[in-house]
Design an enzyme around this catalytic site. Structure first.
Site, mmCIF file in Angstrom:
data_model
loop_
_atom_site.group_PDB
_atom_site.id
_atom_site.type_symbol
_atom_site.label_atom_id
_atom_site.label_comp_id
_atom_site.label_asym_id
_atom_site.label_seq_id
_atom_site.Cartn_x
_atom_site.Cartn_y
_atom_site.Cartn_z
ATOM 1 N N HIS A 308 -73.675 38.429 64.889
ATOM 2 C CA HIS A 308 -75.293 38.008 65.087
ATOM 3 C C HIS A 308 -75.330 36.504 64.628
ATOM 4 O O HIS A 308 -74.128 36.219 64.182
ATOM 5 C CB HIS A 308 -75.788 38.961 64.174
ATOM 6 N N ASP A 365 -78.958 47.102 65.743
ATOM 7 C CA ASP A 365 -78.061 47.998 66.388
ATOM 8 C C ASP A 365 -77.178 49.419 65.626
ATOM 9 O O ASP A 365 -77.155 49.858 66.195
ATOM 10 C CB ASP A 365 -78.151 47.540 67.777
HETATM 11 C C1 SDX Z 1 -79.237 42.050 69.303
HETATM 12 O O1 SDX Z 1 -80.488 37.433 68.672
HETATM 13 C C2 SDX Z 1 -81.121 38.213 68.517
HETATM 14 O O2 SDX Z 1 -81.581 38.117 67.711
HETATM 15 C C3 SDX Z 1 -80.510 39.458 69.122
HETATM 16 C C4 SDX Z 1 -81.129 41.377 68.063
HETATM 17 C C5 SDX Z 1 -82.607 41.141 68.121
HETATM 18 O O3 SDX Z 1 -83.456 41.570 67.252
HETATM 19 O O4 SDX Z 1 -82.972 40.196 69.110
HETATM 20 O O5 SDX Z 1 -80.860 40.798 66.668
HETATM 21 C C6 SDX Z 1 -80.556 42.048 68.291
HETATM 22 O O6 SDX Z 1 -78.614 41.944 70.167
HETATM 23 C C7 SDX Z 1 -78.351 42.150 67.867
HETATM 24 C C8 SDX Z 1 -76.635 41.999 68.666
HETATM 25 C C9 SDX Z 1 -76.525 43.494 68.795
HETATM 26 N N1 SDX Z 1 -74.890 42.873 69.206
HETATM 27 C C10 SDX Z 1 -73.747 43.839 69.359
HETATM 28 O O7 SDX Z 1 -73.966 44.265 68.416
HETATM 29 C C11 SDX Z 1 -73.099 43.748 70.046
HETATM 30 C C12 SDX Z 1 -71.316 43.476 69.153
HETATM 31 N N2 SDX Z 1 -71.809 42.011 68.492
HETATM 32 C C13 SDX Z 1 -71.044 40.519 69.231
HETATM 33 O O8 SDX Z 1 -70.483 40.790 70.150
HETATM 34 C C14 SDX Z 1 -71.196 39.613 69.543
HETATM 35 O O9 SDX Z 1 -71.184 39.549 67.796
HETATM 36 C C15 SDX Z 1 -73.324 38.627 69.058
HETATM 37 C C16 SDX Z 1 -72.734 38.663 70.604
HETATM 38 C C17 SDX Z 1 -74.300 39.631 68.597
HETATM 39 C C18 SDX Z 1 -72.908 37.085 68.851
HETATM 40 O O10 SDX Z 1 -72.169 37.056 69.200
HETATM 41 P P1 SDX Z 1 -71.947 35.628 69.171
HETATM 42 O O11 SDX Z 1 -72.825 34.324 68.060
HETATM 43 O O12 SDX Z 1 -72.111 35.086 70.375
HETATM 44 O O13 SDX Z 1 -70.569 35.214 68.578
HETATM 45 P P2 SDX Z 1 -69.572 34.445 69.208
HETATM 46 O O14 SDX Z 1 -69.317 35.922 70.222
HETATM 47 O O15 SDX Z 1 -68.924 33.839 69.179
HETATM 48 O O16 SDX Z 1 -67.913 35.457 67.217
HETATM 49 C C19 SDX Z 1 -67.347 34.543 66.396
HETATM 50 C C20 SDX Z 1 -66.439 35.317 66.601
HETATM 51 C C21 SDX Z 1 -65.244 35.682 67.782
HETATM 52 O O17 SDX Z 1 -64.051 35.542 66.767
HETATM 53 P P3 SDX Z 1 -63.432 34.393 66.997
HETATM 54 O O18 SDX Z 1 -63.324 33.701 68.721
HETATM 55 O O19 SDX Z 1 -63.981 32.896 65.504
HETATM 56 O O20 SDX Z 1 -61.816 34.744 66.638
HETATM 57 O O21 SDX Z 1 -66.482 36.881 65.797
HETATM 58 C C22 SDX Z 1 -65.838 37.072 66.914
HETATM 59 C C23 SDX Z 1 -65.759 36.551 68.033
HETATM 60 O O22 SDX Z 1 -64.456 37.463 68.716
HETATM 61 N N3 SDX Z 1 -66.829 38.437 66.819
HETATM 62 C C24 SDX Z 1 -66.552 39.707 66.635
HETATM 63 C C25 SDX Z 1 -67.741 40.764 66.670
HETATM 64 N N4 SDX Z 1 -69.122 39.829 66.848
HETATM 65 C C26 SDX Z 1 -68.027 38.397 66.890
HETATM 66 N N5 SDX Z 1 -65.316 40.444 66.484
HETATM 67 C C27 SDX Z 1 -65.560 41.919 66.440
HETATM 68 N N6 SDX Z 1 -66.766 42.567 66.921
HETATM 69 C C28 SDX Z 1 -68.248 41.758 66.721
HETATM 70 N N7 SDX Z 1 -68.679 42.845 66.794
#
Ligand code: SDX
Length: 429
Positions: A308, A365
């Site tokens: 998140h 989710d």
């Molecule tokens: C919602 O914002 C809100 O409030 C949203 C929400 C709402 O109520 O409106 O809460 C609803 O959208 C919840 C999120 C649902 N999405 C998912 O579950 C999709 C999977 N999660 C991600 O793609 C990710 O965690 C995000 C998009 C939710 C957040 O991404 P960020 O904040 O841009 O973080 P990032 O992509 O920079 O990740 C940081 C690190 C990275 O690794 P490094 O580059 O540091 O090595 O964490 C890793 C990412 O690759 N990472 C994941 C991951 N989420 C982050 N690796 C594997 N699986 C994941 N799910």
């Protein structure tokens, strides 16, 4: 703490006011930055460190896993309030008296009919159309049938467009699902509660004399809608605010928010979680393979429902939904191996160094789709249910932005393209 921040650019020092919120969050107000520095701007891809507005609607603390709507904890609201009460609280700032709630519901019911021509638009969609695309289109189309909901400068006009969409949106949600199922499109029953009415529109079968309400489903849907109702400046809410900042009207702003929510990184994740869990089940429950894929930087796969932007602790909503999933499936007598796979995956991820180091926890989710599925809602409708819950939050944020007379949203950029070059006419053959 000092009430000024100092920035030195090209040897010149500039001071900017520090503003502190009611929860002691601190921001540097840089609205004069470009002017005093001769054009220097900030840049922050994804706005990870940038506030777009001041808001009094929702407070969340990602480190502590706190979520409050207008000061009330999500745990209390999910336990003690109903969805329409929470919608009123988010939009108008206070919990309603019984009289206010009755009037609000009565005003909404007056607008729970959709122009018949909307059915023609719905009929024009192929059965294969994703429900989020249908819902976004129908929501925007409502403007054509309710032109008075566009130029809403007075609070009265705003109120009228708010109750209109709260009345019509559940109809669009139910009809979008039933159209794909090839079922007749019904209206609900104005004698029913808001959530009961939605369930009847979604689930009444043609051969049923009357739809028998199931209190377990009513309570589960009420709780899920409350938990999804608002979440400060997430991607779709920021979209609603920026579209609304051009005074494009409430329905057009909501339509844009629905499109933003559709993405699998945002609200579309609840559908993607179920598809991922199904794939793991088909794969013999091989969670380790999917954990490895999620950690493999060469693999675009992410563990859907995990991580998140703000929560670096458990998403408080995920805790409540996980508990509700057990209760609802138990009450409905549903044995779903998918729930066990989800719990197993969660246990593994919470022990895995990659996830622990990045503070990746289950989000809203991760478990919600399991309940929707147990309720008989098709997987591609899960994000539509998210939109149904988020509707009052989008409305509240849009209304706050308009009442505070926020300026049109128009970010700057850092140009990294070609510098000036002369046009060369191509040699004619
Ligand atoms: C919602 O914002 C809100 O409030 C949203 C929400 C709402 O109520 O409106 O809460 C609803 O959208 C919840 C999120 C649902 N999405 C998912 O579950 C999709 C999977 N999660 C991600 O793609 C990710 O965690 C995000 C998009 C939710 C957040 O991404 P960020 O904040 O841009 O973080 P990032 O992509 O920079 O990740 C940081 C690190 C990275 O690794 P490094 O580059 O540091 O090595 O964490 C890793 C990412 O690759 N990472 C994941 C991951 N989420 C982050 N690796 C594997 N699986 C994941 N799910």
């Amino acid at each position: 703490m000092s009430d000024k921040a100092t920035l030195e650019v090209n040897g010149n020092k500039h001071e900017f006011p520090i503003v502190v919120g009611t929860e002691n969050e601190v921001a540097i107000d840089v609205k004069t930055l470009r002017g005093v520095t001769g054009g220097v701007i900030t840049i922050d891809a994804g706005y990870k460190n940038t506030g777009s507005c001041e808001s009094a609607i929702t407070f969340l603390d990602g480190e502590k896993g706190i979520l409050r709507y207008r000061g009330y904890s999500i745990e209390e609201l999910a336990e003690k309030a109903d969805f329409l009460e929470v919608a009123y609280l988010l939009i108008f700032g206070e919990l309603p008296t019984l009289g206010q709630l009755d009037k609000f519901h009565s005003d909404i019911k007056k607008h729970s009919v959709v122009d018949d021509d909307v059915k023609k638009i719905l009929d024009a969609f192929p059965k294969s159309a994703h429900p989020m695309g249908v819902l976004s289109s129908l929501t925007s189309a409502l403007t054509a049938f309710n032109p008075s909901s566009v130029n809403v400068d007075s609070e009265e006009d705003m109120y009228n467009s708010v109750v209109r969409i709260l009345g019509k949106f559940p109809v669009l949600v139910a009809w979008t699902m039933r159209k794909k199922q090839g079922l007749p499109l019904y209206y609900g029953d104005s004698n029913l509660g808001y959530v009961e009415n939605i369930l009847k529109m979604m689930f009444k079968q043609p051969n049923e004399e009357q739809y028998i309400q199931n209190p377990i489903l009513i309570d589960a849907l009420d709780k899920l809608l409350i938990l999804h109702a608002d979440h400060e400046q997430n991607c779709s809410t920021s979209t609603v605010r920026i579209v609304g900042s051009s005074h494009a009207g409430l329905f057009a702003s909501l339509s844009a928010g629905i499109s933003a929510l559709w993405g699998p990184l945002h609200g579309g994740a609840n559908q993607a979680v179920l598809e991922m869990l199904e794939a793991i089940k088909e794969d013999g429950g091989d969670t380790k393979k999917y954990m490895a894929k999620a950690k493999d930087k060469t693999d675009p796969f992410r563990l859907m429902g995990f991580g998140h932007r703000v929560y670096k602790n458990f998403d408080p909503r995920a805790r409540i939904i996980k508990k509700a999933a057990d209760e609802v499936l138990g009450d409905l007598g549903v044995e779903d191996p998918i729930l066990d796979i989800a719990k197993g995956l969660e246990q593994e991820a919470l022990k895995d160094d990659y996830f622990v180091k990045r503070k990746l926890y289950p989000n809203v989710d991760f478990y919600s789709g399991i309940i929707y599925r147990a309720m008989g809602i098709p997987t591609d409708m899960f994000t539509v249910m998210f939109a149904l819950g988020r509707l009052p939050g989008w409305i509240a944020q849009w209304r706050e932005m308009r009442l505070r007379k926020e300026p049109i949203g128009r970010p700057r950029q850092l140009y990294i393209g070609e510098t000036q070059r002369a046009f060369k006419t191509i040699e004619k053959r």
